[in-house]
Structures are given as C-alpha cells and as structure tokens.
Scaffold this active site. Structure first.
Site, short mmCIF file in Angstrom:
data_model
loop_
_atom_site.label_atom_id
_atom_site.label_comp_id
_atom_site.label_asym_id
_atom_site.label_seq_id
_atom_site.Cartn_x
_atom_site.Cartn_y
_atom_site.Cartn_z
N LYS A 65 -33.23 49.42 44.30
CA LYS A 65 -33.55 49.93 42.95
C LYS A 65 -34.87 49.34 42.46
O LYS A 65 -35.39 48.39 43.04
CB LYS A 65 -32.40 49.56 42.00
CG LYS A 65 -32.16 48.06 41.86
CD LYS A 65 -30.79 47.75 41.29
CE LYS A 65 -30.60 46.25 41.12
NZ LYS A 65 -29.22 45.92 40.73
N ARG A 163 -20.02 45.02 32.19
CA ARG A 163 -21.25 45.81 32.09
C ARG A 163 -20.87 47.24 32.45
O ARG A 163 -20.52 48.02 31.59
CB ARG A 163 -22.33 45.24 33.02
CG ARG A 163 -23.70 45.84 32.81
CD ARG A 163 -24.75 45.20 33.70
NE ARG A 163 -24.50 45.38 35.12
CZ ARG A 163 -25.33 44.99 36.09
NH1 ARG A 163 -26.45 44.36 35.78
NH2 ARG A 163 -25.04 45.20 37.35
N TYR A 284 -57.29 31.28 25.50
CA TYR A 284 -56.67 31.52 24.19
C TYR A 284 -55.89 30.30 23.71
O TYR A 284 -55.18 29.65 24.49
CB TYR A 284 -55.68 32.68 24.29
CG TYR A 284 -56.32 34.04 24.42
CD1 TYR A 284 -57.19 34.52 23.45
CD2 TYR A 284 -56.02 34.86 25.51
CE1 TYR A 284 -57.76 35.78 23.57
CE2 TYR A 284 -56.57 36.12 25.64
CZ TYR A 284 -57.44 36.57 24.66
OH TYR A 284 -58.00 37.82 24.78
N MET A 334 -54.43 38.77 29.70
CA MET A 334 -53.87 40.01 30.22
C MET A 334 -54.40 40.33 31.62
O MET A 334 -53.65 40.75 32.49
CB MET A 334 -54.22 41.17 29.28
CG MET A 334 -53.54 42.47 29.68
SD MET A 334 -54.00 43.83 28.61
CE MET A 334 -53.18 43.41 27.09
C1 LIG Z 1 -28.77 44.90 41.54
C2 LIG Z 1 -27.40 44.94 42.09
C3 LIG Z 1 -27.12 44.38 43.34
C4 LIG Z 1 -28.12 43.54 44.11
O1 LIG Z 1 -28.17 42.27 43.51
P1 LIG Z 1 -29.08 41.08 44.07
O2 LIG Z 1 -28.70 39.93 43.24
O3 LIG Z 1 -30.48 41.51 43.85
O4 LIG Z 1 -28.76 40.91 45.50
C5 LIG Z 1 -25.85 44.56 43.87
N1 LIG Z 1 -24.90 45.24 43.17
C6 LIG Z 1 -25.13 45.76 41.94
C7 LIG Z 1 -24.04 46.46 41.23
C8 LIG Z 1 -26.37 45.61 41.36
O5 LIG Z 1 -26.61 46.11 40.14
#
Ligand SMILES: *Cc1c(COP(=O)(O)O)cnc(C)c1O
Length: 397
Positions: A65, A163, A284, A334
């Site tokens: 992802k 979640r 800055y 930046m």
């Molecule tokens: C992002 C995610 C993972 C991968 O998690 P990592 O900690 O990056 O290995 C696995 N399962 C779900 C449901 C996730 O949202």
C-alpha cells in the site's frame, strides 16, 4: 539534452552512471531536481525471501500500500511477483489495479474494502475485498449473488485494534456460512495493535482471540502477523503473514539488530558551500550558531521532500559527504538543509557534489529517530520530487 549533460559535474555523472546498472528511472531528470532516490529492488526481494523462509511452512504475502511504502508500487510489485510472491495487500482499489497490471496471476486483497457502490471494481480486476463491517458484507453478498461472482473475500475480525474489522461476537453466526458450498470466505484475518512492543500484553490476547476464531473457521486460511508480528513467534504466523515495512528495510525488531537489508538511498546535491564565521547563526529561527569558523554545505533536499521534519533541531542527525559523517545543523527548510562540512577537505565539497542523506549506514530508522517520526512516515514521505532510480540485477519491465 546534450547541453544539459555538459553541465553535469563529473561526480554527478558518476552517480547517474552507477545508477544506470539500474533498469528504470522516473521523476524529473537529475539535473532538474535536488536529489536522487535509489530503490534496490533486489534488496526488497531478498527481504521478502528472508521473511518467507522464517515463516515457512506458512506463506508470505507482501503489503504494498501507499506506493509500496514510497518505493514505487509498479516496480516493487513486479519485482516481488517475479521473485515468487503470490499474494499482495493494498489499501485502495486503485492500488490493487496497479498491482494487477504488474502481477497478472497474483491474489490481491484490498485492506480498506470498498465504498458504497464499489463492489463491481473487484470483478473488473479480479481483486478480493477485505470485509471489515457488516454493512460492507451485506453489499458484497448482494453483488456476488447478482453477478455470480465467486472469487471470494477476506473477513477481517477486530481482536483489539478497534480500527477495521467485524466484531468477534459476529463470528459464530458468520461461521455458519461455511456449511454453504461456495461460501466465499477465502481468508480470515486480524491485525496486531502492538506487535512492535513484543512484551505488550495485548499481543498474547490477540493471538488467543484469533486462535479461537480459527477454530470457528476451520478449513479457511488465516492471517494475523504484520512485519513485527512475524517476530512474535510461530503462534502468530498462522497460514499467511502480511509484512510491509520490513520489506523496505525498516527494522521489524526495534531494540535489536535489524535483520533486513537496506533498500532506499537518498543523495542530495550541494547547491553551495559557504564560510560561516564563528558566532554566526544558520537557518530559520537562528537555532544553530557556529562554535568556530565553519564551512557549511547547503544541500537541495528539505522537508518538502519528506526529509526530517521542519521544526526538528535534529540531534545526532548527519549526512555523509565525501565519506565523512557531517552533522546537519539548524532547522530543516522546505527545500534545503545545512550540513557542517568543516571536517571535509575543501576540494571534496564542490558545488554539484552529492551528500548521502539515506543509505551508506544511515538507515530509515535513524532518520525517523532524528525527527521524531516512525520509519513508516519517513518512507511514505519520500515524495515524488527526486529523480528516482530502481536498481535490479535482473531487467525490469
Ligand atoms: C499496513 C498493514 C500491514 C503491514 O504492516 P507492517 O507493519 O508494515 O508490516 C499488515 N496488515 C494490515 C491490516 C495493515 O494495515
């Protein structure tokens, strides 16, 4: 083009050529931007194999992802599919479609499920939703029965993360579906809340709850562990593990040596090197004052590129210039950072040279620690401003 090439410094050309063993590049040309981001696809595949061997006989998926954690979804998915990975997890339908183009035969799960009206997209690209609520399940069932769609879905149960996920209380009723042929439950899964803190009591509780779920869903493949979850032991492995961040070189065992290979390197161009007199401040907020007459390299990467964070007064933060570790001083701008190169011979710090900001011993976890972020944020924040190169010993398409 030729005119531009003549303007490159010799070192810049070297960097570009070294990267050419490289297969693909993207983003702006190097001369037009401030940094070069290199993603080692072989290291990603090696990391995936490392984890796959650890969890065998369980299977190992790959979580790709967020543009494969900033590393380039198309390239990473193609490399992993070629390396033997057969199951991918993404967050969104759009990401899944990109994976489908790179990995025609893979099983692809969409962690965030789908919005109302989105079910048909799964059929178009042969994807599987991760069902996380009853409302979603009702819509999915309706879609499947109307269209005779049988590819299946994952059922996500909440064991403590609060979640996404169906409530555990729903499990007994849902498991009754297993009696129906073509029940469409391809996978049951849950997600750890605290896997990166192995001693946290929630881990054992989630493992236990998931074990009970597996007993209700006998015969259905089960998946619980993310990257750090893999290191909680075999009780967390089940049938399929879902590592993400560890594939990209982040340490899945915080506090212990990192078992993963580094994947990402970032080099930033020296825009100028200036003399700063003792007592003058840099950047800055005038947060850093030169303790002696100094030479400061201004490097063309900043928080706009996801590098460190704006307000960080990074303690211990450094870059590597001509093989020497040099402290990053003052606040990050930046598009620029200041690096104290007083310790490096003047002839080795020319305008157009490159400083290593990530790689050569500077890990994603180091960068994260310097700016109060987590490795996940560093990777996904790398952005699209850099010239990007994907290296691989085997040719990528
Ligand atoms: C992002 C995610 C993972 C991968 O998690 P990592 O900690 O990056 O290995 C696995 N399962 C779900 C449901 C996730 O949202």
């Amino acid at each position: 083009m030729a005119v531009h090439e003549r303007k490159l410094t010799s070192r810049e050309v070297e960097t570009a050529l070294a990267a050419e063993g490289a297969s693909v590049s993207a983003g702006p040309p190097l001369i037009e931007t401030g940094g070069i981001l290199t993603v080692d696809l072989d290291a990603i595949v090696a990391n995936w194999r490392n984890l796959a061997e650890r969890v065998s006989p369980a299977d190992c998926a790959a979580v790709v992802k967020a543009d494969a954690y900033g590393c380039g979804l198309r390239q990473v998915a193609a490399a992993l599919a070629k390396g033997g990975c057969e199951t991918f997890f993404v967050a969104h339908i759009h990401e899944a479609r990109i994976v489908r183009a790179s990995a025609p035969d893979a099983v692809i799960y969409v962690l965030n499920g789908f919005p109302p009206g989105g079910a048909s997209y799964f059929a178009t690209s042969r994807l599987r939703p991760v069902i996380g609520s009853l409302a979603e399940l009702v819509e999915w069932d309706a879609f499947c029965s109307v269209h005779g769609w049988t590819e299946g879905a994952a059922f996500h149960f909440d064991t403590g993360m609060s979640r996404l996920g169906l409530a555990i209380d729903e499990a007994p009723a849902l498991s009754a579906r297993l009696k129906t042929p073509g029940h469409g439950i391809a996978l049951i899964m849950s997600h750890f809340a605290c896997a990166d803190t192995p001693e946290h009591p929630l881990n054992a509780r989630q493992i236990q709850l998931f074990r009970e779920l597996r007993m209700m869903f006998r015969g259905v493949a089960a998946s619980l562990a993310n990257s750090p979850g893999i290191f909680l032991g075999t009780a967390a492995h089940c049938d399929l593990v879902r590592p993400g961040v560890a594939l990209y070189g982040v340490n899945p065992t915080p506090g212990s040596p990192n078992p993963m290979q580094p994947v990402v390197s970032l080099k930033g161009r020296l825009v100028q090197v200036r003399k700063v007199a003792r007592g003058a401040s840099v950047g800055y907020g005038a947060t850093w004052t030169a303790p002696k007459d100094s030479r400061i390299a201004i490097v063309a990467v900043g928080y706009g590129d996801g590098h460190l964070c704006a307000t960080a007064q990074p303690s211990g933060a450094h870059a590597i210039v001509a093989g020497t570790r040099c402290p990053i001083v003052g606040r990050v701008s930046m598009d620029l950072i200041a690096v104290d190169v007083t310790a490096v011979p003047e002839k080795s710090t020319r305008r157009g040279d490159f400083a290593t900001l990530l790689g050569d011993g500077i890990g994603v976890d180091d960068l994260a620690a310097w700016s109060g972020m987590i490795g996940y944020e560093v990777l996904t924040g790398l952005g699209t401003r850099h010239h990007r190169v994907w290296t691989s010993s085997s040719q990528q398409s």
